[in-house]
Motif scaffolding. Structure first.
Motif, mmCIF file in Angstrom:
data_model
loop_
_atom_site.group_PDB
_atom_site.id
_atom_site.type_symbol
_atom_site.label_atom_id
_atom_site.label_comp_id
_atom_site.label_asym_id
_atom_site.label_seq_id
_atom_site.Cartn_x
_atom_site.Cartn_y
_atom_site.Cartn_z
ATOM 1 N N UNK A 1 1.145 -0.703 -0.266
ATOM 2 C CA UNK A 1 -0.049 0.062 -0.125
ATOM 3 C C UNK A 1 0.886 1.464 -0.121
ATOM 4 N N UNK A 2 0.465 1.712 -0.982
ATOM 5 C CA UNK A 2 1.553 3.790 -1.280
ATOM 6 C C UNK A 2 1.385 4.588 -0.028
ATOM 7 N N UNK A 3 0.143 4.517 0.482
ATOM 8 C CA UNK A 3 -0.166 4.961 1.913
ATOM 9 C C UNK A 3 0.839 5.117 3.361
ATOM 10 N N UNK A 4 0.761 3.776 3.607
ATOM 11 C CA UNK A 4 0.513 2.602 4.443
ATOM 12 C C UNK A 4 1.975 2.337 4.230
ATOM 13 N N UNK A 5 2.679 2.206 3.991
ATOM 14 C CA UNK A 5 3.878 1.043 3.324
ATOM 15 C C UNK A 5 4.187 -0.034 3.699
ATOM 16 N N UNK A 6 2.735 -0.435 4.488
ATOM 17 C CA UNK A 6 2.084 -1.925 4.281
ATOM 18 C C UNK A 6 2.173 -2.617 3.674
ATOM 19 N N UNK A 7 2.107 -4.358 3.279
ATOM 20 C CA UNK A 7 2.668 -4.960 2.659
ATOM 21 C C UNK A 7 1.455 -5.983 2.515
ATOM 22 N N UNK A 8 0.228 -5.813 1.467
ATOM 23 C CA UNK A 8 -0.975 -6.054 1.913
ATOM 24 C C UNK A 8 -1.246 -7.611 1.244
ATOM 25 N N UNK A 9 -0.597 -8.229 0.826
ATOM 26 C CA UNK A 9 -0.902 -9.277 0.693
ATOM 27 C C UNK A 9 0.743 -10.091 -0.570
ATOM 28 N N UNK A 10 1.305 -11.241 -0.089
ATOM 29 C CA UNK A 10 2.226 -11.395 -0.649
ATOM 30 C C UNK A 10 1.565 -13.667 -0.834
#
Length: 192
Positions: free
Chosen positions: A24-33
């Motif tokens: 996610x560009x806004x939070x730098x969190x990986x949303x799926x891998x």
């Protein structure tokens, strides 16, 4: 942002494979891998489905110019102007943006580097030696990484949109092929 990272994730305990991920560009969190043998349309579709089920439809996906996402000039001239993945995201109302360089997708590229360091070590410590075991461990690892390195979005409103009633993922993800009916009312597919 989305990307695949081919690497020796298991340090020789099995053959090389690829980690696909959306960040996610806004939070730098990986949303799926997802670990897969190699970058394929099917792998990215499975990754997209994981993201959709958890978060809903993003406004856009920022990816590279891999043939999974973008057709070649030859295909455009034949009138085949969209890939299977491209058609799926279009049907879902998601913009597909192809970056001109890896540096343009900085967040996901940096995550690949961090994962090649930290995830490999964690899998070694846990005795993870197969793609199946690694995929089972990924949610726990991602939660820890997202808590540690994720940031608050500048705008707290979630830009994801829910799935619409018409969004039958089984139908949308299904591979389609256009054929012409001949004069004797037959259709040919792959020479048959």
């Amino acid at each position: 942002q989305g990307d695949g990272s081919p690497h020796d994730w298991f340090e020789g305990r099995r053959s090389k494979c690829t980690l696909l991920q959306f960040v996610d560009d806004a939070t730098s969190q990986t949303t799926a891998a997802l670990f897969v043998e190699s970058e394929t349309t099917e792998g990215y579709l499975e990754l997209l489905q994981k993201h959709l089920e958890k978060y809903g439809r993003p406004l856009g996906l920022y990816v590279d110019k891999h043939s999974i996402f973008r057709v070649s000039r030859e295909e455009i001239y034949k009138g085949e102007g969209v890939t299977h993945f491209g058609r799926v995201v279009k049907d879902l109302g998601i913009d597909l943006i192809c970056a001109h360089s890896p540096q343009a997708k900085g967040r996901v590229e940096r995550k690949n580097g961090v994962f090649q360091d930290r995830l490999i070590k964690e899998m070694r410590l846990r005795g993870i030696n197969t793609i199946e075991e690694a995929n089972a461990y990924l949610p726990e690892f991602l939660e820890q990484m997202n808590q540690k390195f994720g940031v608050e979005a500048e705008d707290p409103e979630d830009a994801h949109r829910g799935l619409r009633e018409r969004d039958d993922l089984g139908r949308i993800f299904r591979k389609r092929s256009t054929r012409k009916v001949s004069k004797n009312l037959t259709v040919q597919y792959s020479g048959v």
